[in-house]
Design an enzyme around this catalytic site. Structure first.
Site, PDB file in Angstrom:
ATOM      1  N   SER A 185      72.425 -67.849  39.798  1.00 18.52           N
ATOM      2  CA  SER A 185      72.135 -67.288  40.851  1.00 18.52           C
ATOM      3  C   SER A 185      71.539 -68.739  41.761  1.00 18.52           C
ATOM      4  O   SER A 185      71.226 -69.694  41.495  1.00 18.52           O
ATOM      5  CB  SER A 185      70.635 -66.391  40.738  1.00 18.52           C
ATOM      6  OG  SER A 185      70.016 -66.299  41.907  1.00 18.52           O
TER       7      SER A 185
ATOM      8  N   LEU B  16      66.456 -56.089  49.641  1.00 20.66           N
ATOM      9  CA  LEU B  16      66.551 -55.588  50.980  1.00 20.66           C
ATOM     10  C   LEU B  16      67.547 -54.412  51.287  1.00 20.66           C
ATOM     11  O   LEU B  16      66.807 -53.611  51.763  1.00 20.66           O
ATOM     12  CB  LEU B  16      66.708 -56.732  51.702  1.00 20.66           C
ATOM     13  CG  LEU B  16      66.897 -56.377  53.338  1.00 20.66           C
ATOM     14  CD1 LEU B  16      65.458 -55.987  53.968  1.00 20.66           C
ATOM     15  CD2 LEU B  16      67.701 -57.635  54.042  1.00 20.66           C
TER      16      LEU B  16
ATOM     17  N   ARG C 261      56.529 -62.563  51.298  1.00 22.96           N
ATOM     18  CA  ARG C 261      56.372 -62.356  49.816  1.00 22.96           C
ATOM     19  C   ARG C 261      56.539 -63.660  49.121  1.00 22.96           C
ATOM     20  O   ARG C 261      56.921 -64.425  49.378  1.00 22.96           O
ATOM     21  CB  ARG C 261      57.792 -61.744  49.768  1.00 22.96           C
ATOM     22  CG  ARG C 261      58.011 -61.003  48.281  1.00 22.96           C
ATOM     23  CD  ARG C 261      59.258 -60.061  47.924  1.00 22.96           C
ATOM     24  NE  ARG C 261      60.347 -60.925  48.049  1.00 22.96           N
ATOM     25  CZ  ARG C 261      61.420 -60.392  47.865  1.00 22.96           C
ATOM     26  NH1 ARG C 261      61.617 -58.860  47.640  1.00 22.96           N
ATOM     27  NH2 ARG C 261      62.553 -61.013  48.093  1.00 22.96           N
TER      28      ARG C 261
ATOM     29  N   ARG D 183      69.230 -65.393  54.602  1.00 23.49           N
ATOM     30  CA  ARG D 183      69.861 -65.461  53.107  1.00 23.49           C
ATOM     31  C   ARG D 183      71.615 -65.307  53.467  1.00 23.49           C
ATOM     32  O   ARG D 183      71.777 -64.973  54.575  1.00 23.49           O
ATOM     33  CB  ARG D 183      69.350 -64.188  52.428  1.00 23.49           C
ATOM     34  CG  ARG D 183      68.144 -64.110  51.874  1.00 23.49           C
ATOM     35  CD  ARG D 183      67.821 -65.172  50.884  1.00 23.49           C
ATOM     36  NE  ARG D 183      66.207 -65.164  50.396  1.00 23.49           N
ATOM     37  CZ  ARG D 183      65.390 -65.889  51.013  1.00 23.49           C
ATOM     38  NH1 ARG D 183      65.739 -66.476  52.173  1.00 23.49           N
ATOM     39  NH2 ARG D 183      64.213 -65.690  50.618  1.00 23.49           N
TER      40      ARG D 183
ATOM     41  N   GLY E  38      56.721 -66.400  46.933  1.00 20.86           N
ATOM     42  CA  GLY E  38      57.896 -66.953  46.015  1.00 20.86           C
ATOM     43  C   GLY E  38      59.377 -66.997  46.910  1.00 20.86           C
ATOM     44  O   GLY E  38      60.182 -67.726  46.495  1.00 20.86           O
TER      45      GLY E  38
ATOM     46  N   LYS F 185      67.626 -68.404  34.584  1.00 16.59           N
ATOM     47  CA  LYS F 185      68.993 -68.744  35.147  1.00 16.59           C
ATOM     48  C   LYS F 185      69.342 -70.251  35.079  1.00 16.59           C
ATOM     49  O   LYS F 185      70.180 -70.952  34.651  1.00 16.59           O
ATOM     50  CB  LYS F 185      69.228 -68.431  36.502  1.00 16.59           C
ATOM     51  CG  LYS F 185      69.351 -66.726  36.704  1.00 16.59           C
ATOM     52  CD  LYS F 185      70.424 -66.273  35.965  1.00 16.59           C
ATOM     53  CE  LYS F 185      70.558 -64.829  35.958  1.00 16.59           C
ATOM     54  NZ  LYS F 185      71.362 -64.142  35.008  1.00 16.59           N
TER      55      LYS F 185
ATOM     56  N   TYR G  20      62.231 -64.951  35.954  1.00 20.54           N
ATOM     57  CA  TYR G  20      63.486 -64.587  36.161  1.00 20.54           C
ATOM     58  C   TYR G  20      64.600 -65.553  36.452  1.00 20.54           C
ATOM     59  O   TYR G  20      65.509 -65.943  36.009  1.00 20.54           O
ATOM     60  CB  TYR G  20      63.675 -63.287  37.119  1.00 20.54           C
ATOM     61  CG  TYR G  20      65.206 -63.340  37.562  1.00 20.54           C
ATOM     62  CD1 TYR G  20      66.229 -62.465  36.701  1.00 20.54           C
ATOM     63  CD2 TYR G  20      65.774 -63.619  38.953  1.00 20.54           C
ATOM     64  CE1 TYR G  20      67.474 -62.472  37.078  1.00 20.54           C
ATOM     65  CE2 TYR G  20      66.923 -63.198  39.288  1.00 20.54           C
ATOM     66  CZ  TYR G  20      68.032 -62.850  38.133  1.00 20.54           C
ATOM     67  OH  TYR G  20      69.194 -62.943  38.745  1.00 20.54           O
TER      68      TYR G  20
ATOM     69  N   ILE H 205      77.076 -55.515  39.290  1.00 13.32           N
ATOM     70  CA  ILE H 205      78.289 -56.575  39.567  1.00 13.32           C
ATOM     71  C   ILE H 205      79.313 -56.320  38.529  1.00 13.32           C
ATOM     72  O   ILE H 205      80.515 -56.374  38.746  1.00 13.32           O
ATOM     73  CB  ILE H 205      77.612 -57.978  39.745  1.00 13.32           C
ATOM     74  CG1 ILE H 205      76.783 -58.045  40.829  1.00 13.32           C
ATOM     75  CG2 ILE H 205      78.765 -58.905  39.788  1.00 13.32           C
ATOM     76  CD1 ILE H 205      75.753 -59.371  40.933  1.00 13.32           C
TER      77      ILE H 205
ATOM     78  N   TYR I  88      75.471 -66.886  42.337  1.00 16.64           N
ATOM     79  CA  TYR I  88      75.634 -65.887  43.408  1.00 16.64           C
ATOM     80  C   TYR I  88      74.518 -66.202  44.515  1.00 16.64           C
ATOM     81  O   TYR I  88      73.403 -66.355  44.201  1.00 16.64           O
ATOM     82  CB  TYR I  88      75.517 -64.445  42.952  1.00 16.64           C
ATOM     83  CG  TYR I  88      76.136 -64.178  41.721  1.00 16.64           C
ATOM     84  CD1 TYR I  88      77.269 -64.749  41.217  1.00 16.64           C
ATOM     85  CD2 TYR I  88      75.613 -63.065  40.914  1.00 16.64           C
ATOM     86  CE1 TYR I  88      78.076 -64.412  40.008  1.00 16.64           C
ATOM     87  CE2 TYR I  88      76.434 -62.763  39.671  1.00 16.64           C
ATOM     88  CZ  TYR I  88      77.438 -63.437  39.211  1.00 16.64           C
ATOM     89  OH  TYR I  88      78.033 -63.031  38.017  1.00 16.64           O
TER      90      TYR I  88
ATOM     91  N   LEU J 226      72.553 -50.139  28.528  1.00 14.98           N
ATOM     92  CA  LEU J 226      72.348 -49.117  29.470  1.00 14.98           C
ATOM     93  C   LEU J 226      70.836 -49.298  29.856  1.00 14.98           C
ATOM     94  O   LEU J 226      70.379 -48.022  30.218  1.00 14.98           O
ATOM     95  CB  LEU J 226      72.752 -47.728  28.977  1.00 14.98           C
ATOM     96  CG  LEU J 226      74.074 -47.601  28.599  1.00 14.98           C
ATOM     97  CD1 LEU J 226      74.515 -46.256  27.734  1.00 14.98           C
ATOM     98  CD2 LEU J 226      74.936 -47.787  29.778  1.00 14.98           C
TER      99      LEU J 226
END
Ligand code: NAD
Ligand code: UDP
Length: 342
Positions: free
Chosen positions: A127, A203, A298, A234, A300, A156, A152, A14, A180, A35
């Site tokens: 997110s 996905l 899956r 989604r 979560g 956020k 993760y 992004i 997002y 990186l």
């Protein structure tokens, strides 16, 4: 004089698309990244697209000494877009400390150095995961945030809380958190796009790698959800639309239009698509028949997550314009270009 803007995580997926949009708008862009999940060759590809090679420094932003020197050298920047983070949901469940350490320390170092150098404007990459399992759909910014299901995701939520706490006491900090939904797709030039390391978690890259023969088959996680076709829903949005929202949000900050010094915005199209909708679009736009089968849900995953993006439209004058077909086709063209060395 061109306004200078610092983009952390700027060689990432992004970040690189956002760098292009800022350069096209006449900003002087400085990218900083360690990186760990991107390549330095992105800089040349940004130059091919825009005619400008952005300044770049390779720094691990959890290293505060190096971060301090970096900010000292760029104290004339008018703001920071903070993309730098680790983002693999599954890995974060197995290695929570790695995720909290990286994502939270990056933010703390960025905030501390912004304050020390008198840089006021911050855009933070958040997110939809901060909404957890939502009670009401589509989700507005008024929906309560909930404990996300992964470390993760929790980085956020915690990061937003840290920024909000600081805006309550800081004389200068002016922040926007952009939540997002599901960014996919690649730049029209096909010079930049998503290039995940190893087996993709998401996905879209799993679909394109399956179509390219790199993966044998796509597993659809769950077909027993309470959704029209049983697969999870989604809000997919094109990464170029997403990148443009950052420019508009930044312009709101620098022109002091924010109603408070911590604002949050949903960035999505407002339309929910199921996993099967995405596959159908991919098959239609590319003419490729995808090898897939159904698997269990899956851990979560929530059944449905899609935005009400009206606040971004009203305040930022932003609207996602590209369609699901645009997204699936550009993802496939990018996958082919990536395999052919851009
Ligand atoms: P990405 O991995 O392509 O980009 C993140 C960049 O941060 C990478 O280039 C990586 O090398 C860099 N980075 C990580 N740790 C660093 C460190 N310690 N110091 C310096 N650089 C570091 O990911 P992306 O998809 O471009 O995501 C950008 C941001 O958007 C992230 O904060 C991510 O959590 C958030 N986000 C992404 C999505 C998505 O689906 N891609 C959805 C919601 C939010
Ligand atoms: N998904 C899937 N197979 C995969 C990867 C993802 O069925 O190999 C589903 C996943 O369960 C979710 C949707 O695709 O319903 C989007 O998942 P992704 O990981 O891309 O984004 P998320 O919404 O989890 O952030």
């Amino acid at each position: 004089m061109k306004q200078k803007i610092i983009i952390t995580g700027g060689t990432g997926y992004i970040g690189s698309h956002t760098a292009v949009e800022f350069i096209m708008k006449g900003f002087n862009v400085v990218l900083v990244d360690d990186l760990s999940n991107s390549e330095v060759s992105v800089l040349d590809r940004i130059q091919e697209i825009t005619g400008t090679k952005p300044l770049f420094e390779q720094i691990d932003l959890t290293d505060n000494n190096r971060t301090k020197s970096f900010f000292n050298a760029h104290k004339d920047a008018s703001g920071v877009i903070n993309f730098a983070a680790l983002k693999a949901v599954g890995e974060s469940v197995k290695k929570p400390i790695k995720y909290y350490h990286n994502n939270i320390n990056i933010l703390l170092n960025v905030l501390e150095n912004m304050e020390n150098q008198g840089i006021s404007n911050l855009i933070f990459s958040s997110s939809a995961t901060v909404y957890g399992l939502p009670d009401v759909l589509p989700i507005t910014e008024e929906n309560q945030t909930k404990r996300p299901t992964s470390p993760y995701g929790n980085t956020k939520k915690v990061a937003e809380e840290i920024i909000e706490d600081l805006t309550k006491v800081s004389e200068s900090l002016n922040a926007i958190s952009l939540r997002y939904f599901n960014p996919i797709g690649a730049h029209d030039s096909l010079k930049i796009g998503e290039a995940p390391n190893g087996i993709p978690n998401n996905l879209m890259p799993f679909i394109t790698q399956t179509a390219a023969g790199i993966r044998r088959e796509l597993k659809i996680f769950g077909n027993d959800y309470d959704t029209p076709d049983g697969t999870a829903v989604r809000d997919y949005l094109h990464v170029v639309d997403l990148a443009k929202a950052h420019v508009l949000a930044f312009e709101r900050l620098i022109s002091n239009q924010s109603k408070s010094n911590f604002e949050v915005y949903n960035l999505g199209t407002g339309t929910g698509y199921s996993v099967l909708d995405v596959i159908n679009s991919f098959e239609k736009t590319t003419g490729i028949s995808l090898n897939y089968s159904y698997d269990k849900r899956r851990d979560g995953d929530v059944p449905q997550l899609y935005s009400n993006p009206n606040k971004a439209q009203t305040n930022l004058n932003w609207k996602a314009l590209l369609t699901l077909d645009d997204m699936t086709l550009s993802s496939w063209k990018w996958e082919q270009n990536l395999r052919n060395g851009y």
